[in-house]
Design an enzyme around this catalytic site. Sequence first.
Site, mmCIF file in Angstrom:
data_model
loop_
_atom_site.group_PDB
_atom_site.id
_atom_site.type_symbol
_atom_site.label_atom_id
_atom_site.label_comp_id
_atom_site.label_asym_id
_atom_site.label_seq_id
_atom_site.Cartn_x
_atom_site.Cartn_y
_atom_site.Cartn_z
ATOM 1 N N GLY A 9 -44.917 60.313 -42.795
ATOM 2 C CA GLY A 9 -46.312 60.420 -43.220
ATOM 3 C C GLY A 9 -46.575 59.423 -44.344
ATOM 4 O O GLY A 9 -47.317 59.715 -45.291
ATOM 5 N N GLN A 13 -52.492 59.624 -48.030
ATOM 6 C CA GLN A 13 -52.905 59.442 -49.422
ATOM 7 C C GLN A 13 -51.706 59.429 -50.378
ATOM 8 O O GLN A 13 -51.572 58.533 -51.193
ATOM 9 C CB GLN A 13 -53.874 60.565 -49.834
ATOM 10 C CG GLN A 13 -54.546 60.315 -51.175
ATOM 11 C CD GLN A 13 -55.063 61.597 -51.839
ATOM 12 O OE1 GLN A 13 -54.714 62.703 -51.440
ATOM 13 N NE2 GLN A 13 -55.886 61.452 -52.856
ATOM 14 N N ILE A 36 -47.202 58.245 -37.739
ATOM 15 C CA ILE A 36 -47.581 58.258 -36.326
ATOM 16 C C ILE A 36 -48.368 56.994 -35.972
ATOM 17 O O ILE A 36 -48.454 56.620 -34.810
ATOM 18 C CB ILE A 36 -48.353 59.549 -35.975
ATOM 19 C CG1 ILE A 36 -48.386 59.770 -34.473
ATOM 20 C CG2 ILE A 36 -49.757 59.567 -36.587
ATOM 21 C CD1 ILE A 36 -48.291 61.209 -34.051
ATOM 22 N N ARG A 37 -48.939 56.348 -36.987
ATOM 23 C CA ARG A 37 -49.577 55.044 -36.745
ATOM 24 C C ARG A 37 -49.333 54.141 -37.944
ATOM 25 O O ARG A 37 -48.927 54.615 -39.017
ATOM 26 C CB ARG A 37 -51.066 55.196 -36.490
ATOM 27 C CG ARG A 37 -51.876 55.794 -37.612
ATOM 28 C CD ARG A 37 -53.317 56.005 -37.200
ATOM 29 N NE ARG A 37 -53.429 57.082 -36.226
ATOM 30 C CZ ARG A 37 -53.509 58.381 -36.546
ATOM 31 N NH1 ARG A 37 -53.452 58.754 -37.810
ATOM 32 N NH2 ARG A 37 -53.615 59.312 -35.621
ATOM 33 N N ASP A 53 -43.492 60.461 -34.711
ATOM 34 C CA ASP A 53 -44.242 61.712 -34.608
ATOM 35 C C ASP A 53 -43.363 62.781 -35.272
ATOM 36 O O ASP A 53 -42.276 63.089 -34.774
ATOM 37 C CB ASP A 53 -44.495 62.017 -33.119
ATOM 38 C CG ASP A 53 -45.091 63.408 -32.904
ATOM 39 O OD1 ASP A 53 -45.247 64.166 -33.873
ATOM 40 O OD2 ASP A 53 -45.383 63.718 -31.730
ATOM 41 N N TYR A 143 -54.395 76.178 -43.449
ATOM 42 C CA TYR A 143 -53.523 75.285 -44.224
ATOM 43 C C TYR A 143 -52.702 76.088 -45.239
ATOM 44 O O TYR A 143 -51.488 75.908 -45.363
ATOM 45 C CB TYR A 143 -54.422 74.266 -44.926
ATOM 46 C CG TYR A 143 -53.769 73.333 -45.898
ATOM 47 C CD1 TYR A 143 -52.846 72.380 -45.481
ATOM 48 C CD2 TYR A 143 -54.119 73.349 -47.257
ATOM 49 C CE1 TYR A 143 -52.282 71.487 -46.386
ATOM 50 C CE2 TYR A 143 -53.565 72.453 -48.158
ATOM 51 C CZ TYR A 143 -52.652 71.534 -47.718
ATOM 52 O OH TYR A 143 -52.100 70.651 -48.621
ATOM 53 N N LYS A 147 -48.655 76.508 -45.588
ATOM 54 C CA LYS A 147 -47.910 76.128 -46.803
ATOM 55 C C LYS A 147 -47.135 77.326 -47.373
ATOM 56 O O LYS A 147 -45.994 77.190 -47.821
ATOM 57 C CB LYS A 147 -48.858 75.545 -47.865
ATOM 58 C CG LYS A 147 -49.394 74.177 -47.509
ATOM 59 C CD LYS A 147 -48.282 73.133 -47.467
ATOM 60 C CE LYS A 147 -48.760 71.757 -47.091
ATOM 61 N NZ LYS A 147 -47.680 70.792 -46.816
HETATM 62 C C1 AKB Z 1 -56.750 69.958 -49.812
HETATM 63 O O1 AKB Z 1 -57.841 69.937 -50.420
HETATM 64 O O2 AKB Z 1 -56.592 70.461 -48.705
HETATM 65 C C2 AKB Z 1 -55.548 69.356 -50.517
HETATM 66 C C3 AKB Z 1 -54.772 70.385 -51.259
HETATM 67 C C4 AKB Z 1 -55.329 70.987 -52.482
HETATM 68 O O3 AKB Z 1 -53.692 70.700 -50.880
HETATM 69 N N1 AKB Z 1 -55.950 68.313 -51.385
#
Ligand code: AKB
Length: 315
Positions: A9, A13, A36-37, A53, A143, A147
């Site tokens: 990755g 960013q 991946i690119r 990948d 997300y 995590k």
């Molecule tokens: C997001 O906004 O999803 C990320 C994070 C806080 O993990 N920057």
Amino acid sequence: MSKTILIIGACGQIGTELTHALRKKFGSEKVVASDIREGNDALMNSGPFEILDATDYDAMEEIVAYWEIDEVYLMAAMLSATAEKFPMRAWNLNMNSLFNVLNLAKERKIEKVFWPSSIAVFGPHTPKTNTAQQTIMEPSTVYGISKQSGERWCEYYHEKFGVDVRSLRYPGLISWKTMPGGGTTDYAVEIYHEAITNGTYSCFLNADTSLPMMYMDDAIRATLLLMESDAANLKIRSSYNLAAMSFTPTEIAASIQKKIPNFEIDYTIDFRQAIADSWPNSIDDTNAQEDWGWKAEFDLEKTTNEMLNNLRATL
Ligand code: AKB
């Protein structure tokens, strides 16, 4: 013999800046970037690169064997806002990439792993201010759930299989070199770009939404510091709370107005407000300070100066 590093990755960013920092520190040939690119020219021209990948274990294993990799930084992930739109794709990428790397370490094909967690591991029932390392979590986003699960697996692989995995709960990250993609804290980067190019910004979060944030130089420094630390000092193998500053859209706009007096902000709230509302306002990173000497250097004023000066020179 010095170690060889793989960044997965590397074009994102954090990955882009981490790749440059690690190449500067250990030498270009010692740091293999992968994604991946392909990334931007500066990244592609600065050292070895592989298309990878992160969900493909065999491909990852082959690259690790070919380059004789010792350490992996797994930066590939789908962030909070995009993950709400594509829950299964987010789960697949965020979890399977982590399992692939943890299993390579379990098999002793690599020695050390860095994996980023996030303030998204916290949820609506978490105490919001100065949020402790250990507290109620219960994340309510796709997300955040990935995590939180990832943190549990990191600790499990460390406890059961002796895997040397290290992790940070990054706040929102602000950088002028690379744009974020698909996060809820992205507004804090977009606002500087728009301030310079248009003099106005329409913010997707409320004026008074306070979130933990950090300038990218601090985030990279924290990452390298944690990875260099003596394993014996690291008491946390899930992921360390990490903090620098907290601010609201009103406060960041005011700091920009000190440099660009005509800058204006307005508000067009969208679904990302609900994500932000489920996260803490500020973070207690005492464990990181005590275990490996963490101390942030950039506050909002310093960040605004760096962002505006560098973006003016590049945009
Ligand atoms: C997001 O906004 O999803 C990320 C994070 C806080 O993990 N920057």
